[in-house]
Design a protein around this motif. Structure first.
Motif, PDB file in Angstrom:
ATOM      1  N   PHE B  34      44.084  45.096  39.774  1.00  0.00           N
ATOM      2  CA  PHE B  34      43.525  46.023  38.795  1.00  0.00           C
ATOM      3  C   PHE B  34      42.007  46.076  38.923  1.00  0.00           C
ATOM      4  O   PHE B  34      41.369  45.096  39.319  1.00  0.00           O
ATOM      5  CB  PHE B  34      43.847  45.565  37.358  1.00  0.00           C
ATOM      6  N   PHE B  90      35.078  44.892  36.860  1.00  0.00           N
ATOM      7  CA  PHE B  90      35.875  43.677  37.010  1.00  0.00           C
ATOM      8  C   PHE B  90      37.139  43.973  37.812  1.00  0.00           C
ATOM      9  O   PHE B  90      37.860  44.928  37.542  1.00  0.00           O
ATOM     10  CB  PHE B  90      36.314  43.139  35.643  1.00  0.00           C
ATOM     11  N   ARG B  94      47.286  39.586  38.961  1.00  0.00           N
ATOM     12  CA  ARG B  94      48.371  38.804  38.380  1.00  0.00           C
ATOM     13  C   ARG B  94      49.522  38.773  39.381  1.00  0.00           C
ATOM     14  O   ARG B  94      49.633  39.630  40.241  1.00  0.00           O
ATOM     15  CB  ARG B  94      48.847  39.367  37.042  1.00  0.00           C
ATOM     16  N   LEU B 102      46.593  37.925  33.318  1.00  0.00           N
ATOM     17  CA  LEU B 102      45.610  38.476  34.241  1.00  0.00           C
ATOM     18  C   LEU B 102      44.483  37.484  34.468  1.00  0.00           C
ATOM     19  O   LEU B 102      43.991  36.888  33.503  1.00  0.00           O
ATOM     20  CB  LEU B 102      44.997  39.754  33.669  1.00  0.00           C
ATOM     21  N   PHE B 104      40.653  37.455  35.861  1.00  0.00           N
ATOM     22  CA  PHE B 104      39.559  38.370  36.156  1.00  0.00           C
ATOM     23  C   PHE B 104      38.527  37.719  37.068  1.00  0.00           C
ATOM     24  O   PHE B 104      38.294  36.505  37.019  1.00  0.00           O
ATOM     25  CB  PHE B 104      38.858  38.801  34.862  1.00  0.00           C
TER      26      PHE B 104
END
Lengths: 113, 114
Positions: B34, B90, B94, B102, B104
């Protein structure tokens, strides 16, 4: 949709006082996450819930921190007693289980003096 | 264990030039990747994700990212930068199915110079 709602937006308290942060997730979301953001440590996951049940609390720093989710539309993060090193921005996020992206609230900026 | 590295704390790009924000990851199993953006005094906003399928994924505001399994990278790109793209970015990872936790990266501050 109003998005994730957090209150208060700012909190200033003295060391030793109890602090309660509140979060209302997006309606229909069944996963809720509490994060802490500091310059030194970045963004850390504290705890997350699924269907109101705590799933992973390994990020909770110590016993002074506790979190609850009494129903699908409300969660609290409590710090008792607070310490200056707890000063940070605390974010709440929610997502659909099985969905992937998390939606973040605006955060609560906590300052402990 | 899962981790993300963003090797650059700061990236400066001239307006109109292409931009790249780098991210590498480490995870046991198939990664879900992500990118999020954070504007001052705001929460993080989702930009894009890679779950499976095409290695090039497109997201909000003209951003895209390329998943490279052999290099364990997921760099964020945009062909032409705007001043309004200036923000903190960011990368997050996962493990797939069943784990929602998650992790980061430390964030990269992107500054677009007019």
């Amino acid at each position: 949709d109003a998005g994730v709602i957090q209150s208060p937006r700012h909190e200033v308290t003295e060391m030793g006082q109890e602090v309660t942060l509140r979060c209302k997730p997006i309606s229909g979301h069944n996963s809720l996450f509490w994060y802490r953001q500091t310059m030194m440590r970045g963004l850390e996951l504290l705890i997350y819930f699924n269907n109101n049940v705590p799933i992973d609390d390994s990020g909770m720093p110590e016993d002074r921190f506790s979190a609850k989710m009494p129903n699908a539309s409300f969660s609290t993060l409590k710090i008792q007693p607070s310490e200056p090193r707890d000063s940070a921005v605390y974010f709440c996020a929610s997502s659909l289980k099985g969905g992937h992206e998390q939606y973040f609230g605006p955060g609560t900026r906590l300052t402990v003096t | 264990a899962q981790s993300v590295a963003q090797p650059e704390d700061q990236v400066n790009v001239a307006e109109g030039n292409p931009l790249t924000v780098k991210c590498t990851y480490s995870v046991s199993g198939n990664p879900y990747l992500f990118w999020y953006v954070q504007y001052p005094n705001r929460g993080l906003q989702f930009l894009l994700k890679y779950i499976t399928g095409d290695n090039l994924v497109k997201g909000s505001y003209g951003f895209e990212a390329e998943f490279n399994k052999s290099q364990t990278s997921f760099h964020l790109k945009k062909p032409s930068a705007l001043v309004s793209d200036s923000a903190l970015y960011f990368c997050a990872v996962r493990v797939g199915f069943g784990n929602e936790k998650l992790t980061f990266g430390t964030g990269t501050r992107l500054t677009i110079i007019p």
